[in-house]
Design a protein around this motif. Structure first.
Motif, PDB file in Angstrom:
ATOM      1  N   VAL A 174     -74.230 -57.833 -60.316  1.00  0.00           N
ATOM      2  CA  VAL A 174     -75.105 -58.196 -59.182  1.00  0.00           C
ATOM      3  C   VAL A 174     -76.513 -58.457 -59.674  1.00  0.00           C
ATOM      4  CG1 VAL A 174     -73.738 -56.935 -57.500  1.00  0.00           C
ATOM      5  CG2 VAL A 174     -75.581 -55.754 -58.696  1.00  0.00           C
ATOM      6  N   CYS A 221     -79.196 -59.100 -56.420  1.00  0.00           N
ATOM      7  CA  CYS A 221     -78.732 -59.401 -55.054  1.00  0.00           C
ATOM      8  C   CYS A 221     -77.213 -59.356 -55.053  1.00  0.00           C
ATOM      9  CB  CYS A 221     -79.223 -60.766 -54.595  1.00  0.00           C
ATOM     10  SG  CYS A 221     -78.671 -61.216 -52.925  1.00  0.00           S
ATOM     11  N   ASP A 223     -75.365 -61.096 -53.089  1.00  0.00           N
ATOM     12  CA  ASP A 223     -74.862 -62.435 -52.788  1.00  0.00           C
ATOM     13  C   ASP A 223     -75.142 -63.339 -53.985  1.00  0.00           C
ATOM     14  OD1 ASP A 223     -74.205 -64.926 -51.881  1.00  0.00           O
ATOM     15  OD2 ASP A 223     -75.115 -64.672 -49.902  1.00  0.00           O
ATOM     16  N   ARG A 226     -77.127 -66.691 -53.166  1.00  0.00           N
ATOM     17  CA  ARG A 226     -78.570 -66.502 -53.005  1.00  0.00           C
ATOM     18  C   ARG A 226     -79.218 -66.205 -54.349  1.00  0.00           C
ATOM     19  NH1 ARG A 226     -78.215 -62.710 -48.172  1.00  0.00           N
ATOM     20  NH2 ARG A 226     -79.443 -61.283 -49.464  1.00  0.00           N
ATOM     21  N   ARG A 227     -78.543 -65.449 -55.189  1.00  0.00           N
ATOM     22  CA  ARG A 227     -79.104 -65.124 -56.497  1.00  0.00           C
ATOM     23  C   ARG A 227     -79.242 -66.381 -57.357  1.00  0.00           C
ATOM     24  NH1 ARG A 227     -75.719 -61.389 -57.674  1.00  0.00           N
ATOM     25  NH2 ARG A 227     -74.499 -62.418 -59.296  1.00  0.00           N
ATOM     26  N   THR A 286     -67.440 -74.240 -48.637  1.00  0.00           N
ATOM     27  CA  THR A 286     -67.219 -72.795 -48.721  1.00  0.00           C
ATOM     28  C   THR A 286     -66.362 -72.447 -49.937  1.00  0.00           C
ATOM     29  OG1 THR A 286     -67.351 -72.689 -46.306  1.00  0.00           O
ATOM     30  CG2 THR A 286     -66.424 -70.784 -47.454  1.00  0.00           C
ATOM     31  N   THR A 289     -68.507 -72.355 -53.035  1.00  0.00           N
ATOM     32  CA  THR A 289     -69.397 -71.200 -53.227  1.00  0.00           C
ATOM     33  C   THR A 289     -68.727 -70.086 -54.012  1.00  0.00           C
ATOM     34  OG1 THR A 289     -68.702 -70.212 -51.111  1.00  0.00           O
ATOM     35  CG2 THR A 289     -70.596 -71.705 -51.069  1.00  0.00           C
ATOM     36  N   ARG A 293     -68.832 -66.206 -57.331  1.00  0.00           N
ATOM     37  CA  ARG A 293     -68.346 -64.871 -56.989  1.00  0.00           C
ATOM     38  C   ARG A 293     -67.284 -64.432 -57.999  1.00  0.00           C
ATOM     39  NH1 ARG A 293     -70.164 -63.218 -52.116  1.00  0.00           N
ATOM     40  NH2 ARG A 293     -71.024 -64.843 -50.777  1.00  0.00           N
ATOM     41  N   ALA A 337     -65.627 -65.623 -49.481  1.00  0.00           N
ATOM     42  CA  ALA A 337     -66.940 -66.249 -49.336  1.00  0.00           C
ATOM     43  C   ALA A 337     -67.627 -65.840 -48.046  1.00  0.00           C
ATOM     44  CB  ALA A 337     -66.803 -67.774 -49.390  1.00  0.00           C
ATOM     45  N   HIS A 340     -68.633 -60.727 -46.616  1.00  0.00           N
ATOM     46  CA  HIS A 340     -69.842 -59.911 -46.592  1.00  0.00           C
ATOM     47  C   HIS A 340     -70.644 -60.116 -45.311  1.00  0.00           C
ATOM     48  CE1 HIS A 340     -70.912 -63.827 -48.222  1.00  0.00           C
ATOM     49  NE2 HIS A 340     -72.153 -63.625 -47.802  1.00  0.00           N
ATOM     50  N   ASP A 341     -70.309 -61.147 -44.534  1.00  0.00           N
ATOM     51  CA  ASP A 341     -70.999 -61.405 -43.269  1.00  0.00           C
ATOM     52  C   ASP A 341     -70.154 -61.080 -42.050  1.00  0.00           C
ATOM     53  OD1 ASP A 341     -73.261 -62.376 -44.586  1.00  0.00           O
ATOM     54  OD2 ASP A 341     -72.409 -64.393 -44.734  1.00  0.00           O
TER      55      ASP A 341
END
Length: 484
Positions: A174, A221, A223, A226-227, A286, A289, A293, A337, A340-341
């Motif tokens: 992370v 982070c 995510d 975002r990182r 998606t 992305t 990960r 993906a 986490h939300d």
């Protein structure tokens, strides 16, 4: 007068000569005709004589043949009479045999106390029972052979698929380390009274860690998307040298757009790699992305591509539509993906997301069932589940944290060491095999098999692990002698 008479005499002489010549020719022709007639008569006589001779010979041959045929006919009639006599004798013998058979049956019925019909029924039942036993044995042997051959064929298909498609694993983290062009750049990144670093963290949603490590800062982070956007932002800012809150917002917007473009490109590359034609744009983005990960040290997008290849190979071997199976396997972890939300498991989240974006019911069901949360009901779902297990469970695909890894190995050895008669236990091949050494004087062969089965059962019940763990119990007897 004399002249006239002389002329008449010449004419007479000439006429006489002509007549004489004609007569001579006529006599000659008659003689020739007579000679020819005599020759014809002679030829006819000879032909008549030859014909009479041949006719006599033929009559003699016909007489001989007639005599032979007459003799053969008499012989055949004698044989026919003999056959009729023998047929009459056989008929009489058959009647006698029928009478003897009837008497024998009556004697058997009297001795056994059974009628012929009842004896026939009992014999039929005995034969049927024997036939059923033989059929059951045959069926069991066929089932055993089919299962053995089926298992072997399945192993060959899966092993071949894994060997043809194996991807490297990546480190799960992370934190991203970022090297600055100089140590002075740390001050610019922090800014006056820390305004630049606060603005950076507020805009990007990523923690910027500045420590004493020379020319190095860290981006932290959970995510990875975002990182990555924050990394691109910091890279652009340090390259330009102008760092202020407004500049940070501008560069971050461009970096986010670049990450979006890279995600779409990664999704398109994944489709191209697994030979899938089209996909809904939001679903494609998606999917892309997931290149940022990881799961147990395995890149998720690489895992999906690998699973799609394995599933497609198995589908081709089994005669199933490979394109639909590859699509199901490529999208089975799409929920990671979004997990986490959104609340819920990534399988359920991914299935709902795929359903909203127009995927077929077969693909949605395969996504939802790939972790066994619901029962797989289609061939595509079963192959997707198998390909996911193959990609995640193959040697070198995933790795655990050091602490979890050591704890699992210790527990494996503890489980095996708890059984009586065990002398040594070794966890080998990164925990994929446990070798148990037993004392031969305390543990016999049957007990060794029981220990292996009990250890395997306890490992299944207590531990969570990828792939499979092999339990090997070794019972070794040694005899030592010295020659002096």
């Amino acid at each position: 007068m004399r002249i006239a008479m002389g002329t008449g005499s010449v004419a007479s002489l000439m006429l006489t000569g002509v007549l004489g010549l004609v007569l001579a020719l006529t006599w000659l022709m008659i003689r020739r005709l007579q000679a020819a007639q005599r020759r014809a008569v002679g030829e006819a006589e000879r032909a008549r004589t030859w014909a009479e001779t041949q006719a006599a010979r033929l009559r003699t041959e016909l007489d001989r043949r007639e005599e032979r045929l007459t003799e053969e006919l008499r012989r055949l009639r004698a044989q026919e009479d003999e056959l009729d006599r023998r047929a009459a004798e056989l008929e009489g013998s058959r009647a006698a045999l029928d009478e003897l058979e009837s008497e024998r049956r009556r004697a058997l019925e009297r001795a056994a106390g059974l009628t012929e019909a009842r004896a026939r029924d009992e014999l039929t039942r005995a034969v049927e029972a024997e036939a059923r036993r033989e059929a059951a044995v045959t069926v069991r042997e066929i089932e055993r052979r089919a299962k053995s051959e089926g298992d072997q064929r399945a192993r060959e298909i899966i092993a071949g698929s894994i060997q043809r498609m194996a991807a490297e694993h990546t480190a799960e983290t992370v934190v991203t380390s970022f090297r600055l062009p100089s140590e002075d750049m740390k001050g610019r990144v922090i800014g006056r009274e820390g305004r630049n670093i606060r603005a950076f963290e507020a805009v990007t949603g990523v923690n910027l860690i500045v420590d004493d490590t020379p020319e190095l800062v860290q981006l932290s982070c959970f995510d990875p998307v975002r990182r990555e956007a924050a990394r691109l932002t910091l890279d652009a800012l340090t390259a330009d040298g102008r760092i202020n809150p407004l500049r940070i917002e501008e560069v971050h917007e461009r970096s986010r757009a670049e990450v979006e473009r890279l995600c779409v490109r990664a999704g398109e590359d994944a489709l191209l790699a697994v030979q899938i034609d089209t996909m809904e744009p939001e679903l494609l983005r998606t999917l892309g992305t997931l290149r940022y990960r990881t799961s147990y040290g395995q890149n998720v997008l690489a895992h999906l591509v690998e699973s799609a290849h394995i599933a497609g190979m198995m589908a081709a071997e089994l005669g199933v539509d490979p394109e639909l199976v590859r699509r199901s396997a490529l999208l089975h972890d799409i929920g990671k993906a979004l997990s986490h939300d959104l609340p819920g498991s990534h399988a359920a989240i991914g299935a709902e997301f795929a359903r909203r974006h127009g995927e077929s019911s077969e693909v949605v069901h395969a996504i939802e069932a790939h972790h066994g949360e619901i029962e797989p009901k289609t061939v595509e779902a079963v192959l997707t589940q198998a390909a996911d297990a193959c990609s995640g469970g193959r040697p070198g695909a995933r790795r655990e944290s050091l602490e979890m890894y050591v704890r699992r190995l210790e527990r494996l050895e503890e489980i095996a060491r708890a059984h009586d008669g065990v002398s040594k236990v070794f966890a080998m091949q990164a925990g994929r095999e446990v070798r148990v050494m037993v004392q031969p004087e305390l543990v016999d062969d049957l007990r060794a098999q029981t220990i292996a089965r009990d250890v395997a059962r306890q490992v299944r019940e207590e531990l969570t692990y990828p792939g499979q763990i092999r339990i090997t119990v070794v019972r070794e007897s040694r005899a030592t002698e010295f020659a002096r």
